[in-house]
Design a protein around this motif. Structure first.
Motif, mmCIF file in Angstrom:
data_model
loop_
_atom_site.group_PDB
_atom_site.id
_atom_site.type_symbol
_atom_site.label_atom_id
_atom_site.label_comp_id
_atom_site.label_asym_id
_atom_site.label_seq_id
_atom_site.Cartn_x
_atom_site.Cartn_y
_atom_site.Cartn_z
ATOM 1 N N CYS A 1 2.631 -0.804 28.135
ATOM 2 C CA CYS A 1 3.165 0.429 28.700
ATOM 3 C C CYS A 1 2.100 1.513 28.643
ATOM 4 O O CYS A 1 1.159 1.427 27.855
ATOM 5 C CB CYS A 1 4.388 0.840 27.885
ATOM 6 N N CYS B 1 8.952 3.693 23.973
ATOM 7 C CA CYS B 1 9.220 5.012 24.544
ATOM 8 C C CYS B 1 10.354 4.997 25.571
ATOM 9 O O CYS B 1 10.642 6.012 26.188
ATOM 10 C CB CYS B 1 7.951 5.589 25.173
ATOM 11 N N CYS C 1 10.239 -0.214 27.995
ATOM 12 C CA CYS C 1 9.368 -0.159 26.827
ATOM 13 C C CYS C 1 10.210 0.096 25.579
ATOM 14 O O CYS C 1 11.001 1.037 25.545
ATOM 15 C CB CYS C 1 8.334 0.953 26.997
ATOM 16 N N CYS D 1 2.326 4.221 27.291
ATOM 17 C CA CYS D 1 2.361 4.876 25.982
ATOM 18 C C CYS D 1 1.563 4.088 24.951
ATOM 19 O O CYS D 1 1.371 4.546 23.833
ATOM 20 C CB CYS D 1 3.798 5.048 25.485
HETATM 21 ZN ZN LIG Z 1 6.107 2.996 26.288
#
Ligand SMILES: [Zn+2]
Length: 99
Positions: free
Chosen positions: A80, A57, A54, A82
């Motif tokens: 993702c 993150c 990702c 996140c």
């Molecule tokens: Zn992420």
């Protein structure tokens, strides 16, 4: 393959194994280390690495676990956990560029 490329390859494997074992933070450390090596040596990250990490993150993505993979209008959309996502165009399987 250069030493830097080999290290990135190895870190990618470590990150994948860590992510599969549920060690998300450890996987992130490997991902960040690999990114740093690529930057320092000015080499491109392998496609495998870019597709499974990702940008937001630095998580190593395991579809079905911390990432969602969907196809939409000729693109693969990887989301993702996140909330960050990445889109990749895909081509017909007979294309040289197919993943
Ligand atoms: Zn992420």
């Amino acid at each position: 393959m250069s030493v830097a490329e080999e290290r990135i390859d190895r870190l990618t494997e470590l990150a994948r194994d860590a992510a599969r074992a549920g060690e998300a933070d450890l996987a992130r450390q490997y991902v960040r280390r690999a990114r740093r090596i690529a930057e320092r040596n000015r080499i491109a990250l392998p496609r495998r690495f870019k597709r499974f990490t990702c940008d937001r993150c630095d998580a190593y993505l395991v579809p079905g676990r911390n990432a969602r993979v969907r196809t939409r209008d000729g693109h693969v959309v990887v989301t993702c956990g996140c909330g960050g996502h990445a889109r990749y165009p895909y081509r017909r399987p007979d294309s040289d560029d197919a993943v």
